[in-house]
Design a protein around this motif. Structure first.
Motif, short mmCIF file in Angstrom:
data_model
loop_
_atom_site.label_atom_id
_atom_site.label_comp_id
_atom_site.label_asym_id
_atom_site.label_seq_id
_atom_site.Cartn_x
_atom_site.Cartn_y
_atom_site.Cartn_z
N GLU A 44 26.26 27.90 40.55
CA GLU A 44 27.63 27.89 41.04
C GLU A 44 28.13 29.30 41.29
O GLU A 44 27.82 30.22 40.53
CB GLU A 44 28.53 27.19 40.01
CG GLU A 44 29.97 26.98 40.48
CD GLU A 44 30.80 26.23 39.44
OE1 GLU A 44 32.02 26.08 39.67
OE2 GLU A 44 30.22 25.83 38.42
N TYR A 45 28.90 29.48 42.35
CA TYR A 45 29.49 30.77 42.70
C TYR A 45 30.84 30.90 42.01
O TYR A 45 31.77 30.16 42.30
CB TYR A 45 29.66 30.87 44.21
CG TYR A 45 30.21 32.19 44.69
CD1 TYR A 45 31.55 32.34 44.99
CD2 TYR A 45 29.38 33.30 44.84
CE1 TYR A 45 32.07 33.55 45.44
CE2 TYR A 45 29.88 34.50 45.29
CZ TYR A 45 31.21 34.62 45.58
OH TYR A 45 31.71 35.82 46.02
N HIS A 46 30.93 31.87 41.07
CA HIS A 46 32.15 32.04 40.29
C HIS A 46 33.01 33.14 40.92
O HIS A 46 32.82 34.32 40.66
CB HIS A 46 31.80 32.41 38.84
CG HIS A 46 30.98 31.36 38.16
ND1 HIS A 46 31.51 30.16 37.74
CD2 HIS A 46 29.67 31.33 37.84
CE1 HIS A 46 30.56 29.44 37.17
NE2 HIS A 46 29.43 30.13 37.23
N ASN A 68 35.00 35.37 38.38
CA ASN A 68 34.12 36.30 37.67
C ASN A 68 33.71 37.47 38.56
O ASN A 68 33.71 38.63 38.14
CB ASN A 68 32.88 35.57 37.18
CG ASN A 68 33.17 34.64 36.03
OD1 ASN A 68 34.29 34.58 35.53
ND2 ASN A 68 32.17 33.88 35.61
N ASN A 106 26.71 36.13 39.27
CA ASN A 106 26.46 35.19 40.36
C ASN A 106 25.32 34.27 39.94
O ASN A 106 24.16 34.58 40.16
CB ASN A 106 26.11 35.95 41.63
CG ASN A 106 26.18 35.07 42.86
OD1 ASN A 106 26.62 33.93 42.79
ND2 ASN A 106 25.75 35.60 43.98
N GLU A 114 36.07 35.93 32.12
CA GLU A 114 36.47 36.94 33.09
C GLU A 114 36.86 38.25 32.40
O GLU A 114 36.54 39.34 32.88
CB GLU A 114 37.66 36.43 33.93
CG GLU A 114 37.36 35.22 34.77
CD GLU A 114 37.48 33.91 33.98
OE1 GLU A 114 37.94 33.98 32.82
OE2 GLU A 114 37.11 32.86 34.51
#
Length: 207
Positions: free
Chosen positions: A143-145, A148, A139, A3
């Protein structure tokens, strides 16, 4: 942390992306000279809020923009029409009888709203952030972070505001010497719109 890396890269990319003269930063500069630095900063806040939304849209579109030339074409054509309209607007404003330049402060809410309007009219950040998001793989396909993506969106807005704030600070300092810019700012903005028109036209027919 991932991140932190995303935040720093996006922050500096957004910061540097607004450095060249453009619709938003030149509007902030013009506001600083005509309405004072405080209104310029408020306008920068409004524009930066729109950038936050544009960065969020870019994350949603990142999977489709490069695979769908139709979407890219629509964005470019919309930008072409907007820049054409604004070029004529600034030319008309430039022809109005000029009065002696003086700083006339307005309400902060009005300046924020103007900044948001200018930010909405400036559609270039969307493809810019789409490219950046794709490069960072914010993205992913699996998987949807959320964390992030949040770091990406906040960094885009904060980086933009940093540069716009520096523009406001710089033009406020030269306010006493900024008469020439104020008197001919509408011609300058019209010329800028013409340059953006040419760039957009070339991008439409070379994509």
């Amino acid at each position: 942390m991932e991140e932190t890396r995303i935040f720093l890269i996006t922050y500096f990319a957004a910061l540097l992306g607004v450095v060249p003269p453009g619709l938003v930063n030149m509007s902030v500069a013009k506001t600083c000279l005509k309405r004072g630095m405080t209104n310029g900063i408020y306008m920068a806040l409004g524009a930066s809020f729109v950038v936050l939304l544009q960065a969020a849209i870019a994350i949603v579109l990142v999977r489709y923009i490069f695979d769908n030339t139709y979407i890219t074409s629509i964005l470019l054509r919309a930008g072409f029409v907007i820049f054409l309209i604004m070029m004529f607007y600034f030319l008309i404003m430039a022809q109005r009888k000029r009065r002696e330049v003086e700083v006339t402060p307005t309400s902060g809410v009005k300046s924020i709203f103007k900044g948001m309007i200018i930010g909405v009219l400036n559609i270039f950040p969307i493809p810019f952030f789409v490219a950046l998001a794709a490069a960072l793989n914010v993205n992913g396909d699996i998987e949807y972070h959320l964390l992030n993506n949040t770091a990406f969106v906040l960094a885009a807005s904060m980086g933009t505001f940093t540069t716009l704030y520096l523009y406001a600070l710089f033009f406020a300092k030269i306010e006493s010497e900024g008469t020439f810019f104020v008197k001919y700012s509408n011609y300058f903005m019209a010329a800028l719109m013409l340059i953006l028109l040419v760039i957009t036209f070339l991008r439409i027919y070379t994509q």
